[in-house]
Enzyme design. Sequence first.
Site, PDB file in Angstrom:
ATOM      1  N   ASP A 176     175.265  48.207  79.618  1.00  0.00           N
ATOM      2  CA  ASP A 176     175.577  48.448  78.205  1.00  0.00           C
ATOM      3  C   ASP A 176     176.536  49.615  78.019  1.00  0.00           C
ATOM      4  OD1 ASP A 176     173.747  50.459  78.841  1.00  0.00           O
ATOM      5  OD2 ASP A 176     172.773  50.405  76.880  1.00  0.00           O
ATOM      6  N   ASP A 186     177.340  50.936  83.496  1.00  0.00           N
ATOM      7  CA  ASP A 186     176.200  50.038  83.618  1.00  0.00           C
ATOM      8  C   ASP A 186     176.323  48.929  82.573  1.00  0.00           C
ATOM      9  OD1 ASP A 186     175.595  51.453  81.324  1.00  0.00           O
ATOM     10  OD2 ASP A 186     173.498  51.786  81.830  1.00  0.00           O
ATOM     11  N   ASP A 225     176.545  52.805  78.526  1.00  0.00           N
ATOM     12  CA  ASP A 225     176.192  54.149  78.060  1.00  0.00           C
ATOM     13  C   ASP A 225     176.044  55.116  79.228  1.00  0.00           C
ATOM     14  OD1 ASP A 225     173.792  53.275  79.154  1.00  0.00           O
ATOM     15  OD2 ASP A 225     172.558  53.839  77.430  1.00  0.00           O
ATOM     16  N   SER A 265     170.065  47.684  79.347  1.00  0.00           N
ATOM     17  CA  SER A 265     170.858  48.709  80.031  1.00  0.00           C
ATOM     18  C   SER A 265     171.117  48.349  81.491  1.00  0.00           C
ATOM     19  CB  SER A 265     170.152  50.059  79.904  1.00  0.00           C
ATOM     20  OG  SER A 265     170.991  51.107  80.302  1.00  0.00           O
TER      21      SER A 265
END
Length: 447
Positions: A245, A243, A247, A100
């Site tokens: 990833d 960010d 999400d 992440s």
Amino acid sequence: MQKLFGTDGVRGEAGSFLTAGLAMRVAMAAGIYFRKNSVNNRILVGKDTRISGYMIENAIVAGLTATGYDVIQIGPMPTPAIAFITENMRCDAGIMISASHNSFEDNGIKFFDGDGNKLSEAIEREIEAIANDSEAILEGQVTATAIGKAKRIDDVIGRYIVQLKNSFPLDLSLHGMRIVLDTANGAAYKVGPTVLEELGADIVVLNNEPNGFNINENCGALHPKELGENVVKYRADLGIALDGDADRIVVVDEKGEIVDGDHLLGALGVYMHKEGKLKGKGIVATVMSNQGLEDYTKENGITLYRSNVGDKYVLELMREKGINFGGEQSGHIIVNDFAKTGDGLVSALQILALLIRTNKKASKALRPFKLYPQNLTNIKVKVKKPLEEIEGLDEKLAAIENDNMRHLVRYSGTENKLRLLIEGKEAKKMNASMDDLITFFEKALNA
């Protein structure tokens, strides 16, 4: 038994904690678990743009095929895309390789069930138990024709793009809007610009050239300074930072100023309520969210429910209360009609729809209430000493409460950090209490 799962899957430094061997063992344990109720005997695997993704992906594929699973590899895609495509392609489970918002040195393994939902803690414990049981791992391996196969599919991005566009009202267009998008050199470096351009926006794209090492590096949701400068430079209507990833979202208004995550939750929640799209007459936030958000939602006939920190806990409470909207102050926003987890691009499209419908500038539309002064501080720690064992802590926190301030003290689930929050109406008193609390913990944890 080795503890593997934190607040968001298995995460740690690649090559030291998260080795190829550990990744394969965790994948084998997951394969053994999911095969008990297998429907289509295939598992989806995606990743972000970290260099260690190659190592971990191959280890996971080896582990899954060793337990008899067929594997579909789709390469770099956002975490919410993995959740969606897992369900869309009728897979038994989905795996996302990502840490992440962490820097490239770290990586992680996130799991989704066949419905695209994050796994419960109970299921994570079962997989963890299998991974720590050498006999179970040995017995779970298959031979000969039972060994699984793997194939890479490159065109699934189109499925996710259609899903994203379906989340944006059909009667609206982004024509005439200029948007600056920072993809953090991460998983959305292709899909993010494509979706916004196809919906008609004039796009300025930042940090969309990943090289394996530059994910989240001085860019994206964690470092939105460059985004704000470019919004002003290009006279854009909005700035959007994702960010690694994708999400999570951070928004910058037309003045180049960051919009607080609680402001986004309040503005979107009330907008959905007025549009008749908010289910359950409530929204879910976490214990970190500002009291100003709770006051604002209450004024608009909406109940605010608070969960523990972590988007999976937000989702659990949303399901329990029959609510379709929630999120975290940090920018994980969940619109459950279109995404099973936090989705930065779905959230961005809802925010853009709000701006078009209300015909207001972002600086006005996205700051509908005042926030209480709030101080958030992280302290690096070598060892996470149980809070209940820290002498004098209860008295210290009671003193803060007696001064009519709200507090939250917790360890990070993914990093060696102690997170401190104090909130109150008087900023001076609040900051003094935080300084005192920091001094207390530095002594208590280094004694």
